[in-house]
Design an enzyme around this catalytic site. Structure first.
Site, PDB file in Angstrom:
ATOM      1  CG  ASP A 101      -4.043   9.344   2.649  1.00 16.85           C
ATOM      2  OD1 ASP A 101      -3.488   9.753   1.612  1.00 16.85           O
ATOM      3  OD2 ASP A 101      -5.193   9.646   3.000  1.00 16.85           O
ATOM      4  CB  SER A 155       0.163   4.260  -3.995  1.00 15.87           C
ATOM      5  OG  SER A 155      -0.769   3.221  -3.728  1.00 15.87           O
ATOM      6  N   GLY A 169       0.844  -1.214   0.000  1.00 17.18           N
ATOM      7  CA  GLY A 169       0.000   0.000   0.000  1.00 17.18           C
ATOM      8  C   GLY A 169       0.865   1.245   0.000  1.00 17.18           C
ATOM      9  CG  HIS A 190      -6.390   5.456  19.175  1.00 18.81           C
ATOM     10  ND1 HIS A 190      -5.393   4.662  18.673  1.00 18.81           N
ATOM     11  CD2 HIS A 190      -6.875   6.148  18.106  1.00 18.81           C
ATOM     12  CE1 HIS A 190      -5.280   4.864  17.373  1.00 18.81           C
ATOM     13  NE2 HIS A 190      -6.174   5.747  17.011  1.00 18.81           N
TER      14      HIS A 190
END
Ligand SMILES: NC(=O)c1ccc[n+]([C@@H]2O[C@H](COP(=O)([O-])OP(=O)(O)OC[C@H]3O[C@@H](n4cnc5c(N)ncnc54)[C@H](OP(=O)(O)O)[C@@H]3O)[C@@H](O)[C@H]2O)c1
Length: 472
Positions: A20, A18, A16, A243
């Site tokens: 963000d 490419s 991946g 988180h």
């Protein structure tokens, strides 16, 4: 200060490449490792994605993302780094492409003992094909291949279990690093360091002494360009499931007696597996910022929550009846993540007297404050004693979270990664909440952009006679 420098050659394969995450987080993190001279002489960064492009084109993207993230670039260093970067186009679902990739990797590093790191910087839908193809294209069963998989793991407890069983068909658990980037933040790591080094703190943080725990994670930004993903999950699955429950576990757990990962995972699991949501509308507030449905790719009738406040409990004797309040939201007045441990007052203290509080500030500042109450003349005043929560920039702490976690994978330090059991436990609590929301057709209430979220969040704390601690 002794900095850890990687000595052994390695290959980092970014699936991946490419996307963000790769551009915004991983490439700048690798550059930062180069700046700090942490990389060995022989290492290779291989980008893998479906889009056809040459290594030259990929190197340009790699360099551009670094230039965007860093103001002052060391051009020579960047040029040297790019010489280690290449690109391999292939389909995630095609085994033949993985066999070709294997041959390519072998051509880079002849030795079988070279560590290979496979970074899953792809949407979760493609995790399984990559795991299967990596597993099946192995030339040697005992090669040193480590999988770095970034959250989310599954969409609920069942799919997470299914993913783990699937992964276990191809890889041993000790090859897999389950990453929640919050655990790479120096401020979050300092929660553990502070607790591990201060008996004073631990004496104050025991259940019978604590009136309530509050975790706040406010974001100033809205959904930005992640609407497609966010619409499917909402803020509880996006923020709370990993988180914020991880932060809670670090606050509420007993101190592990050794600083090894198993011991830490065991203590965190003891808290996470005991989390309880009492099914009542009184224990949950959902919100959506007014401008949300005007955002790109958001349906006009969206019911996704961009704010959530929860009242939870920990079903353990030591935390019996101590409420845990968690709230998080987008497009709020400011970016602020902090934890408040509010201590019980003495029975003789007045209702209006401020309680003692421990305030762990995680973002944007990193500091720990202890609120002490004193009398100045005849007046009772609450005063804060503050210390820096982490050594803001020394040693490994100077590194961004993804760089720190990459170093940890290389040195096989699992302290700041998740265990399968913790992930299942957090999904189980989130499943209970999600099912309750569905069963009761709960829709979020609107709140003004740049506000503090819906006022009804106060009902959660007020029913126990408490209030959210805010610095406003
Ligand atoms: N972005 C963040 O800041 C962030 C933060 C925390 C966690 N994460 C997690 O990290 C992972 C990667 O995030 P990301 O934002 O980088 O993802 P992304 O940009 O949506 O996807 C990464 C790459 O995967 C390929 N891809 C996308 N959709 C695909 C599909 N349906 N089938 C096959 N390939 C597809 C694309 O490359 P090609 O088409 O060129 O192959 C794309 O460039 C996700 O699991 C995400 O949840 C991201």
């Amino acid at each position: 200060m002794n900095l850890f420098r990687i000595k052994k050659p390695f290959i980092l394969i970014i699936f991946g490449a490419s996307g963000d995450l790769a551009r915004i987080k991983l490439f700048p993190a690798i550059y930062e490792l180069a700046v700090q001279n942490r990389l060995p002489k022989n290492f290779y960064i291989v980008g893998f994605a479906r889009t056809e492009k040459s290594s030259k084109e990929f190197q340009k993207e790699f360099a551009d993302s670094i230039k965007k993230a860093h103001k002052d670039i060391n051009q020579n260093l960047l040029k040297n780094l790019l010489a280690h970067v290449s690109y391999f186009a292939g389909q995630y679902t095609e085994q033949a492409d993985f066999i070709k990739l294997r041959k390519y990797l072998n051509s880079l590093a002849k030795s079988n003992s070279t560590t290979k790191l496979a970074y899953f910087s792809v949407p979760p839908i493609i995790f399984k094909p990559i795991i299967k193809n990596l597993g099946e294209s192995r030339f040697l069963p005992n090669e040193d291949l480590r999988l770095i998989i970034e959250k989310p793991f599954g969409q609920d407890a069942q799919s997470a279990r299914d993913l783990f069983h699937f992964t276990a068909r191809y890889f041993n658990e000790n090859c897999i690093y389950l990453l929640d980037h919050y655990l790479g933040k120096s401020s979050v790591q300092s929660l553990l360091n502070l607790r591990h080094s201060n008996r004073l703190l631990n004496l104050m943080m025991k259940g019978p002494t604590v009136a309530n725990i509050q975790i706040t994670a406010f974001e100033k930004v809205g959904v930005e360009d992640r609407a497609g993903y966010f619409e499917q999950v909402g803020t509880i699955k996006d923020m709370v499931q990993s988180h914020l429950l991880q932060i809670l576990a670090l606050i509420a757990m007993s101190i592990p007696i050794t600083e090894n990962a198993d011991s830490l995972h065991r203590e965190k699991y003891a808290i996470l597996s005991a989390m309880k949501f009492i099914e009542s509308k009184k224990n949950i507030v959902l919100g959506q910022y007014k401008g949300y449905t005007k955002e790109k790719n958001v349906p006009k009738n969206s019911h996704a929550e961009t704010f959530a406040a929860l009242r939870l409990f920990i079903d353990r004797e030591t935390w019996y009846k101590t409420p845990i309040y968690i709230r998080t939201g987008k497009r709020l007045r400011e970016k602020h993540t902090f934890v408040v441990v509010e201590l019980k007052k003495f029975a003789f203290q007045g209702k209006d007297e401020e309680p003692n509080r421990l305030i762990f500030e995680l973002q944007p500042e990193e500091k720990l404050s202890i609120c002490l109450v004193n009398k100045i003349g005849n007046e009772t005043q609450s005063q804060e004693v503050t210390t820096k929560a982490s050594i803001a920039c020394s040693g490994d702490y100077c590194l961004p979270e993804h760089a720190l976690l990459l170093l940890d994978v290389i040195r096989e330090n699992r302290l700041h990664f998740l265990s399968f059991q913790e992930i299942i436990a957090t999904w189980e609590i989130v499943d209970t909440i999600s099912n309750f929301m569905k069963k009761n057709h709960m829709n979020p209430e609107k709140y003004a952009d740049d506000s503090l979220g819906p006022n009804s969040q106060n009902n959660l704390t007020e029913m126990d006679g408490f209030k959210w601690f805010d610095r406003h």
